[in-house]
Design a protein around this motif. Structure first.
Motif, PDB file in Angstrom:
ATOM      1  N   LYS A  17      51.176  83.274  11.215  1.00  0.00           N
ATOM      2  CA  LYS A  17      50.275  82.802  10.169  1.00  0.00           C
ATOM      3  C   LYS A  17      50.275  83.708   8.937  1.00  0.00           C
ATOM      4  CE  LYS A  17      48.887  79.451  12.831  1.00  0.00           C
ATOM      5  NZ  LYS A  17      49.337  78.069  12.582  1.00  0.00           N
ATOM      6  N   GLU A  18      50.349  85.023   9.176  1.00  0.00           N
ATOM      7  CA  GLU A  18      50.274  85.959   8.064  1.00  0.00           C
ATOM      8  C   GLU A  18      51.587  86.049   7.284  1.00  0.00           C
ATOM      9  OE1 GLU A  18      52.141  88.260  11.338  1.00  0.00           O
ATOM     10  OE2 GLU A  18      50.627  86.694  11.157  1.00  0.00           O
ATOM     11  N   LYS A  19      52.665  85.468   7.826  1.00  0.00           N
ATOM     12  CA  LYS A  19      53.970  85.575   7.169  1.00  0.00           C
ATOM     13  C   LYS A  19      54.585  84.222   6.858  1.00  0.00           C
ATOM     14  CE  LYS A  19      55.099  90.060   9.223  1.00  0.00           C
ATOM     15  NZ  LYS A  19      56.088  90.846   9.994  1.00  0.00           N
ATOM     16  N   ILE A  20      53.791  83.145   6.921  1.00  0.00           N
ATOM     17  CA  ILE A  20      54.340  81.800   6.727  1.00  0.00           C
ATOM     18  C   ILE A  20      55.029  81.662   5.373  1.00  0.00           C
ATOM     19  CG2 ILE A  20      53.681  79.395   6.269  1.00  0.00           C
ATOM     20  CD1 ILE A  20      51.800  79.512   8.603  1.00  0.00           C
ATOM     21  N   GLU A  21      54.356  82.043   4.300  1.00  0.00           N
ATOM     22  CA  GLU A  21      54.923  81.868   2.964  1.00  0.00           C
ATOM     23  C   GLU A  21      56.162  82.736   2.764  1.00  0.00           C
ATOM     24  OE1 GLU A  21      52.071  82.298  -0.145  1.00  0.00           O
ATOM     25  OE2 GLU A  21      50.774  80.700   0.613  1.00  0.00           O
ATOM     26  N   LYS A  22      56.088  83.984   3.216  1.00  0.00           N
ATOM     27  CA  LYS A  22      57.237  84.897   3.080  1.00  0.00           C
ATOM     28  C   LYS A  22      58.437  84.358   3.850  1.00  0.00           C
ATOM     29  CE  LYS A  22      58.672  89.615   4.298  1.00  0.00           C
ATOM     30  NZ  LYS A  22      59.633  89.232   5.364  1.00  0.00           N
TER      31      LYS A  22
END
Length: 228
Positions: free
Chosen positions: A165-170
């Motif tokens: 969840k914390e790295k979805i965009e990256k």
């Protein structure tokens, strides 16, 4: 060469000089960097924003006899840290680099870490067989390095994207940029090796994200052509 790359080179040389590199696969963001640096994806531009170096251990029971990476790492100035609960080993450098070891999860996933014959305890995660089973050997500044095929790298990122969840965009940024540089035949061949559940996740991502992106770029290119 900046400080991060010097630390990476130092670690890779240490592993290669002692014959340990053949038991490890460099994964994560630094594998992405290798695709650019070694010419595997010559037109791709990696964007490294992490101090973490991740290694996937091929086989917890190799080499024979067992060795100890941590002893060598300490001699080279790395600090060794073990998680109090899981026992997972991390190597820390004075420059802020953090080295982690991973291994493919088996069975029901009840065991979250495994001691290995490399003298480190590795965190067990699912879906890593895709990276372990589809690799390529390359050389970085004269050092032998094994990394996943870029097609396997992208498939793996798609599969786990919803879990991070914390790295979805990256991760999506990496997937979307790298996809355009892949060998699509290899990509489809590896796709055929996925489980039904994994394939469904990939197909959904291609439909929702990749194909519209490519269509939009094609439309923009056509519009620019008409303006010439």
């Amino acid at each position: 060469m900046d400080a991060q790359k010097r630390e990476l080179f130092k670690l890779l040389k240490l592993l290669d000089d002692n014959g340990y590199s053949k038991h490890l696969i460099l994964i994560g963001s630094w594998a992405e960097y290798m695709y650019m640096a070694t010419g595997i994806l010559p037109d791709y531009e990696a964007q490294i924003r992490t101090l973490d170096i991740d290694f996937l251990i091929k086989n917890l029971k190799r080499p024979i006899p067992p060795v100890n990476i941590t002893t060598l790492a300490k001699e080279e100035g790395f600090y060794v840290e073990e998680d109090r609960l899981s026992g997972v080993t991390k190597l820390l450098s004075r420059k802020g680099i953090e080295v982690e070891f991973l291994i493919a999860q088996k069975g029901k996933g009840e065991v979250t870490s495994f001691k290995t014959n490399l003298g480190v305890t590795a965190q067990a995660l699912r879906h890593l067989d895709l990276l372990k089973n589809h690799t390529t050997a390359t050389h970085y500044l004269g050092i032998s390095v094994t990394i996943p095929l870029p097609e396997a790298f992208v498939l793996h990122k798609i599969i786990i994207n919803g879990q991070r969840k914390e790295k979805i965009e990256k991760d999506q940024s990496v997937i979307n940029r790298m996809y355009k540089h892949l060998n699509l035949q290899t990509f489809h061949d590896l796709h055929d090796s996925l489980t039904k559940k994994e394939a469904k996740i990939v197909d959904q991502y291609l439909t929702d994200v990749i194909f519209p992106m490519l269509k939009n770029e094609e439309t923009v290119a056509e519009a620019r052509q008409r303006l010439k």
